[in-house]
Scaffold this active site. Sequence first.
Site, PDB file in Angstrom:
ATOM      1  N   CYS A 105      61.459 -12.080  38.578  1.00 24.39           N
ATOM      2  CA  CYS A 105      61.476 -13.446  37.083  1.00 24.39           C
ATOM      3  C   CYS A 105      60.137 -13.884  36.692  1.00 24.39           C
ATOM      4  O   CYS A 105      59.492 -12.895  35.841  1.00 24.39           O
ATOM      5  CB  CYS A 105      62.436 -14.266  38.045  1.00 24.39           C
ATOM      6  SG  CYS A 105      63.682 -14.579  36.760  1.00 24.39           S
ATOM      7  N   HIS A 235      66.574 -10.542  40.853  1.00 27.27           N
ATOM      8  CA  HIS A 235      66.542 -11.640  41.658  1.00 27.27           C
ATOM      9  C   HIS A 235      66.917 -10.207  43.242  1.00 27.27           C
ATOM     10  O   HIS A 235      68.168 -11.147  43.856  1.00 27.27           O
ATOM     11  CB  HIS A 235      66.806 -12.909  42.152  1.00 27.27           C
ATOM     12  CG  HIS A 235      66.351 -14.093  40.929  1.00 27.27           C
ATOM     13  ND1 HIS A 235      65.008 -14.368  41.655  1.00 27.27           N
ATOM     14  CD2 HIS A 235      66.836 -14.083  39.343  1.00 27.27           C
ATOM     15  CE1 HIS A 235      64.671 -15.117  40.417  1.00 27.27           C
ATOM     16  NE2 HIS A 235      65.802 -14.701  39.304  1.00 27.27           N
ATOM     17  N   GLU A 237      65.352 -11.375  46.434  1.00 26.81           N
ATOM     18  CA  GLU A 237      66.084 -12.839  47.323  1.00 26.81           C
ATOM     19  C   GLU A 237      67.069 -13.376  47.423  1.00 26.81           C
ATOM     20  O   GLU A 237      66.860 -13.669  48.421  1.00 26.81           O
ATOM     21  CB  GLU A 237      64.491 -13.280  47.721  1.00 26.81           C
ATOM     22  CG  GLU A 237      64.694 -14.274  46.366  1.00 26.81           C
ATOM     23  CD  GLU A 237      64.354 -14.338  44.581  1.00 26.81           C
ATOM     24  OE1 GLU A 237      63.960 -12.569  44.837  1.00 26.81           O
ATOM     25  OE2 GLU A 237      64.956 -14.462  44.168  1.00 26.81           O
TER      26      GLU A 237
END
Lengths: 274, 996
Positions: A105, A235, A237
């Site tokens: 990002c 994302h 994570e």
Amino acid sequence: MTKAKALVITGNGTNCETEAAHACRLGGFDEARIAHISELMTGEVSLDDYHFLNLTGGFLDGDDLGSAKAQANRLRYAAVAGSNEPILEQLLRFIGDGKLVLGVCNGFQLLVKMGMLPALGSDYVKQTATLTYNASGRFQDRWCYLKVDASSPSVYTRGIEGGVYLPVRHGEGKFLVDAPETLTAIENKHLACLKYSDADYTAATMEFPENPNGSTNAIAGICDETGRVMGLMPHPEAFVHRTQHPRWTREELPEEGAGLVFFRNAAQYVKQNL
Amino acid sequence: MPHRIEITLKDEVRDPRGERIKREIEHFLHLSVDQVRTIDVYTVDVPLSREELEAVAAGPFSDPVIQGYAIDKAAAHGFDWLVEVGFRPGVTDNVGRTAGEAIAYLTGRALAAGEGVYTSVQYLISGKLSAEQIEKIATGLLCNTLIQRYQLLDAASFQAKGGVATFVPKVQVEAKVEVNTVNLEVSDEELMRISRDGVLALTLDEMKIIQAHYRDSKVREVRQKLGLGAAPTDVELEALAQTWSEHCKHKIFSADVEYDDGTGKTEKINSLFKSYIQKTTADVRAALGDKDFCLSVFKDNAGVIRFNDDWSLVFKVETHNSPSALDPYGGALTGIVGVNRDPFGTGKGAKLIFNTDVFCFADPFYEKPLPKRLLHPSRIFEGVVEGVEHGGNKSGIPTVNGSIVFDDRFAGKPLVFCGTAGLMPATVNGEPGHQKRIVPGDLIVMPGGRIGKDGIHGATFSSEELNENSPVSAVQIGDPITQKRMFDFLIRARDKNLYRFITDNGAGGLSSSIGEMSEECGGCQVDLSKAPLKYPGLAPWEILISEAQERMSLAVPPESIDAFMEMAQRFGVEATVLGTFTDSGIFHMLYGEKTVAYLPLSFLHGGLPPMQIPARWEQPVHPEPTLPPAADYTGDLKGLLSSLNICSKESVVRRYDHEVQGGSVVKPFTGVANDGPSDAAVVRPILDSFEAVVTGHGISPRYSDIDAYHMAANAIDEGLRNYVAVGGSLDLVAGLDNFCWCDPVLSERTPDGPYKMAQLVRANKALYDYCTVFSLPLISGKDSMKNDFYDGTTKISIPPTLLFSVIGKMEDARKAVTMDVKRPGDLVYLVGVTKNELGGSEYLAQQGYVGNSVPKVDAQAALASYRAYHKALNDGLVASCHDLSDGGLAVAAAESAFAGGYGIELDLALVAFAGAAGEKSDAVLLFSESASRLLVTVRPEKANAFEAALAGSVCAKIGAVRGDQTFTVTGLSGAEIVKAELADLKEAWQAPLREL
């Protein structure tokens, strides 16, 4: 075996450091250090001591001059205390040493704006692509299907079959290049490792909301030619456990989230190669 | 000489910002334009060489892939009209600040005092527009003239002038750093003029109390020794006005109230706050005994409860209504980053884990004329939504829960509720994390942003109604990044034990923060001349009360100060020692060597006697509609789904990052297409644990039109049932109350004060009555009591509103339940009883009625069914659950069905109804908003176990989930009265606000 060490940089508006470090640990890193940018600037922490650098999500300097622009400028010009070496030099050495960099990002925006992606011809300081305002003109938080290019050199997407479902959360994720040749090279070298696609991962799409930002060729993530430096708007994570999936209460899902593979691949690479 | 750097998008690159402005011009102003393009302008008031200017323009200021730049020459071309919008002098310019930092990095030279970069945006508009129309676009959409200025040029004048004239919005203040005294030995009229002209918001009684203090011979004696005259200084008067403001002192909630319940029975209430709110918590805690989980209530910036052995939960919800009415973007942005500082400044400091927002607006499509100075509801909507978006997203705090409520009376003042929760270590360096103290001798340190004229009189201005002369300076614009940097630093300083006490600088600025801190140790001595200023020329009183953002006040022990300041510098955070805490009993302000304020703390904090407010309840009677039975209610259902209060808010919610920090378990939207509306949020704040925080809220202002007692009861019940629906535990759950009222104090302007005050009394009674039964301690809250607009002719008062927020725990997040139906064949149960309670409902509102039969909450029955439901949920018996609120059963069932992607069939004959037979009708069963009801789906093989679990409560099997896409309801006569395809229902629900 090498003790695999991951570094997550935070400060000046980075927001995803905790979950990025968590994902590194789950993925198999022996250490995941969150370092404030000031600790790099004072020399307390040096990139040289780590194998895997996470430039993660957030709003560096509020994205005030365009996403990640101010940080790109800072890393280029501000020198580490007691030396004349800007962080940029450490970063180039890190890449040159065969280590791994993942930009997610805001981190992807930073890499692109510093010229570190796609870095065609191993030129890591010339900007040839950008990430700019979503076609909708709005920030979007929604989950997207990402088709993986199995022929990509990316270390991180190895072994993913078909694609991966991850959240995007950005206002400036539209991928654009400076010239048609850049795009041709990216495609020919299979550097566009992730593309927004339909739910079955059959084809890339330009349709909103499946493609949340109108990226050229539906590009969601790219890597350099070594496959060791990668950036993506979604994302990984944010999906390391099934309860993070938007439909976990209605679908049979494995315990582990699909985003963890990026970190597991990184840890495995470090342990085998560094 | 200042330089203009203009950044243009290359011609072939789309301009989403321009496209959005074009859409808004068409949508809100009903004007048609061909194209809008934009240019970013940096006015650089820094001496740079030509080479440096090129490097700045080509480097940090522009993106070579999509942008070009022009230095000191006009780049605009191909337009009919040009509007350039920039900030007025002194307004926070975040981009300008970052641009200045970028120049410093690039040149290696820090910006000198007085140097700066200022940003503006050029809108290049093509289309056939008259001068009047373009003026309307400029002032009605592009520029908020309160904080911004604009230049407007047509193509020909642009050519003739060679572009837009350079303008540097630098604050030019004559340095008149002086302290004046204010003579209070004047007539009553003159006292009131002093209060009014100075935006002190002090009443005549209060002015006279101050007058009396300064007449006191002992006071005069002390002042004489210090070289102070008998009259108060402006610094003193301002400090008193801030401290005594309604905003800071909560005078209405502390007042003595004479309450007449309408039957002639009267009651004397000494402080609503003590009698109901504090008493609720005290009684609940006493009943909980050793299971009490409250750690710090009412005394700090936010409430603290236990989460587990290692962590505590912190929660606060604030409002920022008045600033949002004037500058919706800046007001709302400041609202969210401001409330962030509350949990952060609680105890020794907390990490922020989520935000919640609730907005109350008038219809964004409002077409009637509005009084001057009121912004159109669509601008308020857009500005507030964007302000909270930027504040929340940039701070890296997920926005997990919220709602938007519409009522045209909110045109008078929008309500902007912003909440933030935090997680605090149970123990910090061997001491409880929620406790802090100050030792005399500790240094007063202010880290964070600098002080300017922004937000002066915010506290006193919000203590008055909005009017045409509301002060411009009362508006601040927050800067999430400066705050984030400060938080990054302070949380590390906390863990290194470098400070003893921390609190927020919010309303009232240093006057409030240091004033309150001084109570901890018994005094303070501050040198206001040490305060870091954005620009020179602030008077001492301005420094003291400025509400400039992103600042905390700390007590740092002298032995830690060097380490603290060194660390601050390393983290790029400015921190300044302003003075010392003492035990002198005095709030002592100096400017350099000179004393400018010398106020005994006893007078500052205890000098104000309680107000006396009359309250008289009168039950209003509204016309009662007759509802002729209909053969088909499909149209009514679709109409309700499309009503502003019920329709999907997805276009807003998707603009808020609700997943950052990685703990999201139940998201705002859920279901097969990720678009069904969740009842509450579930968040795992600790990523390697499955313990979760659950939060929900209730709000139902329309019921106030009938009885604010039941408005409050329903808000409490709604908050709790939303929380329970997803899986929140009833053993560790707390409430937080936010009252937003119209002025309830009897006066010439408010002849109906006693009725409004009675509404407030009744809402407080409900708070006590229900929260004690539900075992919901109130841990924090806030009131905002002057939500009226009055311009001398038109008065708009908001409906009295209680936002009831709920926070608690879920032991295992993996047991959470969402509202979408899961599979065909599952059985549909309705938990709770349905009554003829259409009063104040969305259904009657659609038909232009209020009615009288407001829903009444049976707390004992509700609690029993919530407990039974929670056990069933923990035993894995629940497939889905959706709470019934606006629009009743029909709306809840339709939402669950289209969220899950399967039809539902319901039979109204099976619904458990209580009341006279004559009151039972299809319309009542479909749309009544009776409280405490949950719509639950259960797998057939778990039906027996589920029914057994709910055996002691009202729970009826009323239908099943279908395998197809059809939603049907069988009426009492046995005929089908609703039949619709899910796609049509979902479209009705999604369409109204999709484009906003």
